[in-house]
Design a protein around this motif. Structure first.
Motif, mmCIF file in Angstrom:
data_model
loop_
_atom_site.group_PDB
_atom_site.id
_atom_site.type_symbol
_atom_site.label_atom_id
_atom_site.label_comp_id
_atom_site.label_asym_id
_atom_site.label_seq_id
_atom_site.Cartn_x
_atom_site.Cartn_y
_atom_site.Cartn_z
ATOM 1 N N SER A 93 -14.838 -21.277 -78.603
ATOM 2 C CA SER A 93 -13.756 -20.504 -79.216
ATOM 3 C C SER A 93 -14.300 -19.294 -79.965
ATOM 4 O O SER A 93 -15.516 -19.122 -80.121
ATOM 5 C CB SER A 93 -12.961 -21.383 -80.191
ATOM 6 O OG SER A 93 -13.661 -21.536 -81.422
ATOM 7 N N SER A 152 -5.738 -17.509 -76.549
ATOM 8 C CA SER A 152 -5.035 -18.655 -75.958
ATOM 9 C C SER A 152 -3.542 -18.715 -76.267
ATOM 10 O O SER A 152 -2.878 -19.682 -75.879
ATOM 11 C CB SER A 152 -5.698 -19.961 -76.430
ATOM 12 O OG SER A 152 -5.679 -20.046 -77.840
ATOM 13 N N GLY A 157 -10.803 -21.929 -76.318
ATOM 14 C CA GLY A 157 -9.815 -21.364 -77.228
ATOM 15 C C GLY A 157 -10.089 -19.918 -77.564
ATOM 16 O O GLY A 157 -10.444 -19.588 -78.698
ATOM 17 N N VAL A 197 -4.483 -24.549 -78.967
ATOM 18 C CA VAL A 197 -5.700 -25.335 -78.757
ATOM 19 C C VAL A 197 -5.553 -26.698 -79.418
ATOM 20 O O VAL A 197 -5.915 -27.737 -78.842
ATOM 21 C CB VAL A 197 -6.933 -24.596 -79.316
ATOM 22 C CG1 VAL A 197 -8.186 -25.468 -79.197
ATOM 23 C CG2 VAL A 197 -7.145 -23.275 -78.572
#
Length: 286
Positions: free
Chosen positions: A8, A71, A68, A124
């Motif tokens: 992420s 997203s 992520g 997420v």
């Protein structure tokens, strides 16, 4: 129990990563969670794709990768789950999967449809975690969404070949922790287009006419004082198989990295030009 990885741009200052891990453990107490990175540049899809492409294969088959980055759900950015190379990816359909799937086609792709039951500004946590845990329990992808055949292609990461001018026109794909500049020009493309010809690499205002196989080759492996080479610029094909412009033993706090010293940033052009002359000082790695 399958491994679940997390990639992420959340960073580690805020609560996001901890919340995602907590949600996974709440559903799967014996889950095995591995952080690939949470230091992706904000919303940088290309950087995400590069890191995932070069890390996922190190994990056991059956690993589930939660991604992520960029997203948030929208009509143009759907959520998908993919089975590819015996791994699973739960991610937005924003083009990042196209680099990972550039050589290996997905076995199955589904558009996640649990949003009718879950409205979230943090997909997420509220969507990807549920999907990943479902897959980890042995669930079939078709239960969580309808099967689709296409995914968004990230066109900008592809280098171009100018046959008339004998050039590969690439660009900066990623800048690593050492400040080294990774391009989107692969060793395979270099060899296929170059066919053993001499070449020069133009990066910013600098030119390279030799590609090393290892970083320390720049020292000729004979010097007793390798520190004298600190800060020297070089070109190399890195472990991921991409052309890299590097600085030997770079240190961003002292000598600097290739990005700062050469003035190269994400998307800046890097051009390889080939000539009909003798063979260059470069031996392909098998």
């Amino acid at each position: 129990m399958s491994f679940i990885t997390l990639t992420s741009d959340f960073g580690t200052k805020d609560h996001f990563v901890g919340a995602v891990k907590g949600a996974i453990y709440s559903e799967l107490a014996d889950a095995k969670i591995v952080d690939i990175t949470h230091e992706i540049s904000p919303f940088n899809i290309t950087e995400t794709a590069y890191i995932l492409k070069n890390s996922y294969k190190s994990f056991p088959k059956g690993t589930i990768h939660i991604v992520g980055v960029d997203s948030e759900l929208s009509a143009d950015n759907k959520h998908i789950a993919i089975s590819l190379d015996d791994h699973f990816f739960v991610c937005p359909d924003n083009g990042l999967i196209s680099m990972i799937a550039s050589e290996i086609q997905p076995t199955k792709i589904v558009e996640i449809n649990i949003h009718d039951r879950v409205e979230s500004s943090f997909p997420v946590l509220d969507v990807f975690v549920k999907v990943a845990c479902f897959i980890a329990r042995g669930g079939n992808l078709t239960v969580i969404g309808k099967e689709i055949k296409e995914y968004k292609k990230l066109i900008e990461i592809q280098p171009k070949v100018n046959q008339e001018q004998n050039q590969i026109i690439g660009g900066v794909l990623y800048i690593d922790n050492y400040g080294n500049v990774i391009t989107n020009i692969s060793r395979k493309m270099f060899n296929d287009i170059g066919k053993g010809r001499t070449y020069k690499i133009n990066a910013s205002r600098y030119t390279f006419t030799k590609i090393y196989n290892k970083y320390n080759e720049i020292t000729d492996n004979n010097s007793t004082d390798t520190m004298q080479f600190d800060g020297n610029k070089l070109a190399i094909f890195n472990s991921a198989g991409f052309l890299e412009i590097a600085v030997y033993r770079s240190n961003l706090k002292t000598v600097g990295g290739a990005s700062t010293l050469l003035g190269l940033e994400y998307r800046d052009p890097v051009i390889v030009e080939f000539f009909m002359e003798s063979k260059p000082e470069y031996s392909s790695l098998n």
